[in-house]
Design a protein around this motif. Sequence first.
Motif, PDB file in Angstrom:
ATOM      1  N   VAL A 365       5.527 -26.314  -7.939  1.00  0.00           N
ATOM      2  CA  VAL A 365       5.105 -27.308  -6.914  1.00  0.00           C
ATOM      3  C   VAL A 365       4.442 -26.834  -5.833  1.00  0.00           C
ATOM      4  O   VAL A 365       4.639 -25.684  -5.651  1.00  0.00           O
ATOM      5  CB  VAL A 365       6.503 -28.190  -6.511  1.00  0.00           C
ATOM      6  CG1 VAL A 365       7.113 -28.839  -7.647  1.00  0.00           C
ATOM      7  CG2 VAL A 365       7.291 -27.350  -5.646  1.00  0.00           C
ATOM      8  N   PHE A 366       3.719 -27.539  -5.172  1.00  0.00           N
ATOM      9  CA  PHE A 366       2.759 -26.969  -3.836  1.00  0.00           C
ATOM     10  C   PHE A 366       3.458 -27.638  -2.657  1.00  0.00           C
ATOM     11  O   PHE A 366       3.417 -28.754  -2.680  1.00  0.00           O
ATOM     12  CB  PHE A 366       1.403 -26.984  -4.244  1.00  0.00           C
ATOM     13  CG  PHE A 366       0.869 -26.380  -5.457  1.00  0.00           C
ATOM     14  CD1 PHE A 366      -0.018 -25.113  -4.783  1.00  0.00           C
ATOM     15  CD2 PHE A 366       0.939 -26.960  -6.588  1.00  0.00           C
ATOM     16  CE1 PHE A 366      -0.473 -24.380  -5.792  1.00  0.00           C
ATOM     17  CE2 PHE A 366       0.163 -25.942  -7.646  1.00  0.00           C
ATOM     18  CZ  PHE A 366      -0.502 -24.714  -7.223  1.00  0.00           C
ATOM     19  N   LYS A 367       3.342 -26.797  -1.829  1.00  0.00           N
ATOM     20  CA  LYS A 367       3.891 -27.320  -0.557  1.00  0.00           C
ATOM     21  C   LYS A 367       3.076 -26.495   0.568  1.00  0.00           C
ATOM     22  O   LYS A 367       3.024 -25.176   0.553  1.00  0.00           O
ATOM     23  CB  LYS A 367       5.494 -26.802  -0.116  1.00  0.00           C
ATOM     24  CG  LYS A 367       6.359 -27.940  -0.886  1.00  0.00           C
ATOM     25  CD  LYS A 367       7.900 -27.414  -0.792  1.00  0.00           C
ATOM     26  CE  LYS A 367       8.779 -28.249  -1.466  1.00  0.00           C
ATOM     27  NZ  LYS A 367      10.215 -28.032  -1.264  1.00  0.00           N
ATOM     28  N   ASN A 368       2.243 -27.363   1.256  1.00  0.00           N
ATOM     29  CA  ASN A 368       1.272 -26.555   2.266  1.00  0.00           C
ATOM     30  C   ASN A 368       0.354 -25.576   1.522  1.00  0.00           C
ATOM     31  O   ASN A 368       0.136 -24.476   2.144  1.00  0.00           O
ATOM     32  CB  ASN A 368       2.067 -26.022   3.394  1.00  0.00           C
ATOM     33  CG  ASN A 368       2.867 -27.081   4.113  1.00  0.00           C
ATOM     34  OD1 ASN A 368       2.179 -28.114   4.306  1.00  0.00           O
ATOM     35  ND2 ASN A 368       3.987 -26.607   4.486  1.00  0.00           N
ATOM     36  N   ASP A 369      -0.192 -26.105   0.472  1.00  0.00           N
ATOM     37  CA  ASP A 369      -0.785 -25.249  -0.522  1.00  0.00           C
ATOM     38  C   ASP A 369      -0.351 -23.724  -0.866  1.00  0.00           C
ATOM     39  O   ASP A 369      -1.168 -22.864  -1.311  1.00  0.00           O
ATOM     40  CB  ASP A 369      -2.220 -25.072   0.239  1.00  0.00           C
ATOM     41  CG  ASP A 369      -3.264 -25.927   0.499  1.00  0.00           C
ATOM     42  OD1 ASP A 369      -3.298 -26.960  -0.430  1.00  0.00           O
ATOM     43  OD2 ASP A 369      -3.993 -26.128   1.437  1.00  0.00           O
ATOM     44  N   ARG A 370       0.748 -23.972  -0.988  1.00  0.00           N
ATOM     45  CA  ARG A 370       1.664 -22.787  -1.604  1.00  0.00           C
ATOM     46  C   ARG A 370       2.470 -23.057  -2.764  1.00  0.00           C
ATOM     47  O   ARG A 370       3.087 -23.979  -2.581  1.00  0.00           O
ATOM     48  CB  ARG A 370       2.642 -22.105  -0.487  1.00  0.00           C
ATOM     49  CG  ARG A 370       1.992 -21.542   0.740  1.00  0.00           C
ATOM     50  CD  ARG A 370       3.035 -20.813   1.809  1.00  0.00           C
ATOM     51  NE  ARG A 370       3.801 -19.829   1.158  1.00  0.00           N
ATOM     52  CZ  ARG A 370       4.574 -18.895   1.718  1.00  0.00           C
ATOM     53  NH1 ARG A 370       4.766 -19.339   3.150  1.00  0.00           N
ATOM     54  NH2 ARG A 370       5.279 -18.126   1.104  1.00  0.00           N
ATOM     55  N   ILE A 372       5.443 -22.894  -5.096  1.00  0.00           N
ATOM     56  CA  ILE A 372       6.996 -23.003  -4.945  1.00  0.00           C
ATOM     57  C   ILE A 372       7.519 -22.934  -6.245  1.00  0.00           C
ATOM     58  O   ILE A 372       7.298 -24.039  -7.000  1.00  0.00           O
ATOM     59  CB  ILE A 372       7.376 -23.851  -3.904  1.00  0.00           C
ATOM     60  CG1 ILE A 372       6.893 -23.948  -2.660  1.00  0.00           C
ATOM     61  CG2 ILE A 372       8.912 -23.718  -3.788  1.00  0.00           C
ATOM     62  CD1 ILE A 372       7.086 -22.530  -1.694  1.00  0.00           C
TER      63      ILE A 372
END
Length: 386
Positions: A365-370, A372
């Motif tokens: 999954v992506f959180k703040n373009d990172r 995870i």
Amino acid sequence: MNNSIYLSLKKLSFLLLISLLVACSHSSEKGYYSSFIPGELWFDTDSVHINAHGGGILFHEGVYYWFGEFKTAGRGGNTALVGVQVYSSTDLYNWKNEGTALEVVDVVGHDIERGSVIERPKVLYNKKTGKFVMWFHLELKGQGYSAARTAVAVADHVTGPYVFIESLRPNAGHWPMNFEQEFKELTETIDDYEWWTPDWEEAVHKGLFIRRDFEGGQMARDMTLFLDDDGTAYHIFSSEENLTLHIAELSEDFLSHTGRYTRIFPVGHNEAPAVFKHNGLYYMIASGCTGWEPNAARSFVAEDVFGPWTALGNPCVGAGAEITFESQSTFVLPVQGKEGAFIYMGDRWRPRNPIDGRYVWLPIVFKNDRPIIEWYDEWDLSIFDK
């Protein structure tokens, strides 16, 4: 029969039935899964544990094809005694064994002689030529990991048979695109330094091994392939004694290198690269160099596949993140029909009995373009619908 004994036996039979139903739900006795169970035995439709380690997946004409190393039992099981195996699936849960895509040969001195080392095979389909192209890391029989070569094979059909073309060290006679002119003119050699000292590390950063291997080609070990949106293919591999990653452009037919390549994170000790693209950005997941033992994953991002790349840290979170949930990256799989859905594919190596190696597939999954990665005991593709 005593009534109490009868009731006890009836209860025991019921409990055994429940246990059997639970067991069957986590196996493919009938060739059916409806979820992923990371780290557990994963049976194909013949009820045999899938044998496709260090693998990669090609999606072609509505079908997923999983290519990987065929392992055998015992300490010698990491050598190539069979070749590269391929499986097919339409749902990612249930996999049919399609046989050996690339077979080793019983010819003494041949590059892929039985007993050589074939690792991390990846396959791309070339729309221009209509051919399926496989690249893999190759070590010659009886030479340990000193050969540090890459090899290419080609097929007319996705499941093979793949015909071996050649093995080589890539980009002979070519400097990296991001290599400074002053580094090309340095004359020091590895004999001028004591390994693992600060001076030696600085010399490696300035291309000590690039110059050493310039004429014969660069070392190539852990690797992956990446096909960009414009049809350009790239070969990403650990080089320079596993100290530096190289990103190299492949020719239009995917059968050779163009000589255009960059080196990223010199002396960074990165291996097991897996590259994917999301929202116009390039992402990479890799690992440190600790042999067969797991370590903390690393992640990186770039606006251009050649870089520069920026480190994002360990993508894994939660318990077990410090050893990537006891796995090492091999591929990141885009899920077809689900925008922004990617699966981390990792291996749990078993060097004492390689055939028992397990697979760790987890959602990204992506959180703040990172990116995870979080652990799940069991999960399915509906997680991407949330």
